[in-house]
Design a protein around this motif. Structure first.
Motif, mmCIF file in Angstrom:
data_model
loop_
_atom_site.group_PDB
_atom_site.id
_atom_site.type_symbol
_atom_site.label_atom_id
_atom_site.label_comp_id
_atom_site.label_asym_id
_atom_site.label_seq_id
_atom_site.Cartn_x
_atom_site.Cartn_y
_atom_site.Cartn_z
ATOM 1 N N THR A 191 0.839 -1.200 0.000
ATOM 2 C CA THR A 191 0.000 0.000 0.000
ATOM 3 C C THR A 191 0.878 1.255 0.000
ATOM 4 O OG1 THR A 191 -0.096 0.151 2.413
ATOM 5 C CG2 THR A 191 -1.734 -1.251 1.330
ATOM 6 N N SER A 192 0.218 2.386 -0.123
ATOM 7 C CA SER A 192 0.926 3.667 -0.056
ATOM 8 C C SER A 192 1.375 3.949 1.371
ATOM 9 C CB SER A 192 0.009 4.785 -0.541
ATOM 10 O OG SER A 192 -1.076 4.949 0.362
ATOM 11 N N GLY A 194 0.810 6.605 3.021
ATOM 12 C CA GLY A 194 -0.295 7.215 3.745
ATOM 13 C C GLY A 194 -1.241 6.168 4.309
ATOM 14 N N ALA A 195 -1.554 5.149 3.515
ATOM 15 C CA ALA A 195 -2.433 4.080 3.984
ATOM 16 C C ALA A 195 -1.777 3.319 5.130
ATOM 17 C CB ALA A 195 -2.766 3.137 2.840
ATOM 18 N N ARG A 196 -0.482 3.070 5.014
ATOM 19 C CA ARG A 196 0.227 2.348 6.075
ATOM 20 C C ARG A 196 0.178 3.134 7.380
ATOM 21 N NH1 ARG A 196 4.604 -0.939 7.783
ATOM 22 N NH2 ARG A 196 6.162 0.264 8.929
ATOM 23 N N LYS A 326 -10.064 0.939 -3.045
ATOM 24 C CA LYS A 326 -9.966 -0.045 -1.966
ATOM 25 C C LYS A 326 -10.608 0.543 -0.719
ATOM 26 C CE LYS A 326 -5.497 -1.384 -3.903
ATOM 27 N NZ LYS A 326 -5.464 -0.231 -4.859
ATOM 28 N N MET A 336 -11.120 2.981 5.676
ATOM 29 C CA MET A 336 -10.137 3.750 4.920
ATOM 30 C C MET A 336 -10.389 3.516 3.428
ATOM 31 S SD MET A 336 -5.994 3.229 4.803
ATOM 32 C CE MET A 336 -6.122 1.650 3.951
ATOM 33 N N GLU A 338 -8.579 3.995 -0.364
ATOM 34 C CA GLU A 338 -7.304 4.250 -1.025
ATOM 35 C C GLU A 338 -7.441 4.031 -2.523
ATOM 36 O OE1 GLU A 338 -2.625 2.842 -0.917
ATOM 37 O OE2 GLU A 338 -4.239 1.369 -0.891
ATOM 38 N N LYS A 339 -6.902 4.965 -3.298
ATOM 39 C CA LYS A 339 -6.809 4.815 -4.750
ATOM 40 C C LYS A 339 -5.772 5.791 -5.269
ATOM 41 C CE LYS A 339 -9.582 4.331 -8.954
ATOM 42 N NZ LYS A 339 -10.904 4.461 -9.605
ATOM 43 N N GLY A 341 -2.737 5.850 -4.827
ATOM 44 C CA GLY A 341 -1.720 6.198 -3.842
ATOM 45 C C GLY A 341 -2.175 7.137 -2.751
ATOM 46 N N ARG A 342 -3.424 7.570 -2.765
ATOM 47 C CA ARG A 342 -3.942 8.461 -1.719
ATOM 48 C C ARG A 342 -4.886 7.688 -0.808
ATOM 49 N NH1 ARG A 342 -6.122 14.012 -4.045
ATOM 50 N NH2 ARG A 342 -6.026 14.420 -1.790
ATOM 51 N N ALA A 343 -4.845 8.028 0.482
ATOM 52 C CA ALA A 343 -5.664 7.315 1.457
ATOM 53 C C ALA A 343 -6.309 8.293 2.423
ATOM 54 C CB ALA A 343 -4.811 6.309 2.235
#
Length: 717
Positions: A191-192, A194-196, A326, A336, A338-339, A341-343
């Motif tokens: 994941t990105s 930000g998501a992590r 996602k 959350m 995410e798409k 690379g942004r979350a």
């Protein structure tokens, strides 16, 4: 009159994954005439992956994330084979399911992936794979309902593992929970950043221990041992470390990529007429990660291409999107998104996810009523009334009622001769030859399930019930079949399945198969003529004496359940429970009850009707304790909704002099027609408890349900 279209092609769906579930619905709305559709899956339910974390977290009950394959199969007109596919025989065009071989002209795989960890010692004994989803969905409910401290470890820190970890921590907040997630690399590496960060923050707030860059050496019942020597306490260990292909696919002969089935843009595999979708498939030209969104969007293309393969049409290509949104649940009712690379995380996103998931499930549960063919105009008077307002039940629910049958038989002369002894109204006739006492009976059933193997087993056990009811040992059988109109090849396949099932049941019962007769008609019916030998005097309906105890060896309710199943109103697990009850042979029970005063098998006339038969033949009355009569799971709930077999009214009218107390749905089930029902025996009251214990030790859910009385008639109390 519209000609009956014969069956000429077999389509087999292997696995009840999301794409196949959607194909079943589409097929029910737009079937291809001439095709017999079959679904093979290990269970009657399949879990929807999108809702599983919500179930683990406690947001949904156990039924909410389950796709009911029994209802879908009925809607699609498909036969459901409960079993695990183990291989393909391309030369014979057959799917191997245990000892069975299912012929196909076209086939499709949607068997998903597995999270089994064969390389980790102890996982098979103590771990629970996240995929396939069925076991986790089943076992988690039991674990979560416990009390005391709860220790959980999740192996695998991808999106699925992280989602399950947070769901477990939230779902166990009512207990002193310790939840740990373990990954051999970096958590959420796909994941990105930000998501992590969002997920790690949420895990910290839930008190989850995160262990990264650590391999697992061994799993034990109460701990996970890491390769660096650390021990992590765990009473429930979930394996979520990546998607692995089902191992048996390697032996199918299909072209594979890292164990996954390689498919062309049409979703066809390296074998013509064989397709694969969902996580088990690898799209060679447009590789994508394993995600349910692709399976869902493959369904309409698969449906079209299966029809094309079976009808000579033109296939279409599936074009997957490059990325997708996602939505990851964060334990509580927050998610959350995410798409690209942004979350971002917010409770509103959980509501959105919940709405999407429920919409998907509604597609598979809110099945439209497909209109019946229009009747011609004009019609003969009485046709509409004869058709009734619901489809005719199968099995014993399709039989003639007790009252009509008694009236028809009343005028027949019952003459005894030297070797044939009339037993009017009894389960079987008696022939005495050279001192040997042989009973003979015949029975056949209109199919109530689409699977000829299952229907044959039920019909065989049903027919043998007449022999067992007279305490005889099965001796010989002949088969009588009517097959639906079908091609010669499909006749061969169907007859092979039917005779294999017949042989297995009759061999187990000790009966020799002598042959039989077959013909073609509008639908499947399966029947048997059976004989049995009595070592002593046959047990008949006559002979019961006042004071005798009444024993029933099986629960009742099959007529109601199967009537509901035909209307797609019975839960799949309830239907399968009824099948399992019908499939229990009564040979051992017959031997245990061989000394009964009177005995019968409970079939089409219902428990009350068959007990009335004992009363009439024995010249005494009976008291039936309705509350003590065992019922099949779900039967009472269905009866409370008003579900009744088409034979119910005839059974009420034909049971004779019956005194009913309070009445209600439970009493109504006493008149429910049974298929392959249990034995009803009047036994010496002093022996009742011993016999009951022997029956239960032999695996029968037997019960004491009443007693024989002075006077006449049957009283329900």
């Amino acid at each position: 009159m519209t000609p009956l279209i014969p069956l000429t092609r077999d389509l087999v769906l292997i696995g009840g994954g999301h794409a196949h579930a959607l194909v079943l619905k589409r097929w029910g709305m737009d079937p291809l005439p001439g095709v017999r559709l079959t679904l093979i899956d290990p269970g009657p339910l399949t879990a929807y992956s999108g809702m599983l974390p919500g179930y683990v977290a406690g947001h949904y009950d156990a039924d909410t994330p389950q796709i009911d394959l029994v209802r879908l199969a009925r809607f699609a007109g498909a036969r459901l084979i409960l079993g695990r596919a183990e291989g393909l025989d391309f030369a014979a065009r057959e799917v191997i399911v245990g000892a069975r071989r299912i012929g196909f002209d076209a086939a499709s795989f949607d068997v998903g992936v597995t999270s089994q960890m064969p390389q980790v010692a102890g996982f098979a004994e103590h771990g629970v794979p996240a995929k396939p989803l069925g076991r986790l969905a089943r076992d988690w409910g039991v674990f979560r309902a416990g009390d005391g401290p709860a220790r959980v470890a999740v192996i695998g820190g991808g999106v699925a593992g992280a989602e399950l970890t947070m769901a477990a921590a939230f779902g166990l907040r009512h207990r002193e929970a310790q939840v740990t997630v373990i990954d051999k690399d970096r958590l959420l590496s796909e994941t990105s950043d930000g998501a992590r960060r969002l997920v790690l923050d949420r895990m910290a707030r839930l008190g989850i221990e995160v262990i990264e860059n650590a391999g697992v050496a061994r799993i034990e019942a109460d701990r996970v041992l890491l390769e660096d020597g650390r021990e992590i306490a765990s009473d429930f260990t979930i394996g979520a470390a990546g998607a692995r292909p089902q191992g048996w696919l390697a032996g199918t002969g299909l072209a594979l990529d890292d164990g996954f089935i390689r498919v062309a843009p049409t979703l066809e595999t390296s074998a013509a007429g064989v397709f694969a979708v969902g996580d088990c498939a690898h799209m060679a030209r447009t590789p994508r990660p394993k995600a349910g969104v692709y399976a869902v969007r493959q369904a309409p293309i698969l449906h079209h291409n299966l029809r094309a393969a079976l009808s000579g049409g033109t296939m279409r290509d599936y074009r997957p999107q490059k990325d997708y949104l996602k939505l990851v649940s964060l334990g509580g009712k927050s998610a959350m998104a995410e798409k690209w690379g942004r979350a971002v995380a917010h409770p509103v996103l959980w509501l959105w996810k919940d709405r999407i998931d429920r919409k998907f499930m509604n597609k598979l549960s809110e099945l439209p009523e497909m209109g019946a063919p229009k009747l011609p105009d004009p019609l003969a008077e009485g046709v509409v009334e004869a058709l009734g307002d619901k489809p005719m039940c199968g099995g014993c629910g399709a039989k003639v009622g007790r009252g009509a049958l008694r009236e028809a038989l009343a005028g027949l002369p019952m003459r005894a001769c030297e070797d044939v002894l009339p037993l009017p109204g009894d389960d079987a006739g008696l022939i005495v030859t050279g001192g040997a006492k042989q009973v003979i009976s015949t029975d056949h059933l209109r199919a109530m399930v689409e699977d000829p193997d299952l229907m044959t087993r039920i019909a065989a056990i049903h027919a043998l019930g007449d022999v067992w009811a007279m305490a005889a040992k099965p001796q010989a059988a002949t088969v009588s079949l009517i097959l639906p109109r079908m091609s010669a090849e499909m006749q061969r396949r169907t007859m092979a399945e039917i005779m294999a099932a017949t042989r297995e049941v009759m061999d187990a019962a000790g009966a020799h198969i002598l042959g039989g007769h077959s013909s073609l008609g509008s639908e499947l019916t399966v029947g048997f003529t059976v004989t049995g030998l009595c070592e002593g005097e046959p047990v008949t309906l006559a002979g019961a004496r006042p004071g005798a105890a009444l024993i029933l060896t099986k629960p009742v309710g099959s007529g109601t359940i199967m009537a509901a199943e035909m209307a797609r109103a019975a839960p799949g697990r309830v239907v399968v429970g009824a099948w399992e009850a019908m499939l229990q042979p009564q040979g051992r029970a017959s031997a245990i009850l061989a000394g009964a005063q009177a005995m019968t098998d409970v079939t089409g006339f219902g428990l009350a009707g068959h007990l009335s038969g004992i009363c009439e033949a024995s010249g005494c009355g009976a008291e039936l304790r309705v509350a003590d009569v065992p019922l099949m799971e779900g039967a009472l709930e269905l009866a409370e909704t008003g579900t009744r077999s088409t034979l119910f009214a005839d059974n009420m009218a034909g049971a004779g002099a019956v005194i009913i107390g309070a009445g209600g749905p439970r009493v109504d089930l006493m008149f429910d027609p049974q298929t392959a029902g249990g034995l009803l025996a009047a036994v010496d009251a002093a022996q009742a408890e011993r016999l009951l214990a022997e029956l239960r030790a032999a695996g029968y859910p037997a019960a004491l349900i009443g007693r024989m009385t002075e006077g006449q008639g049957l009283r329900l109390v």
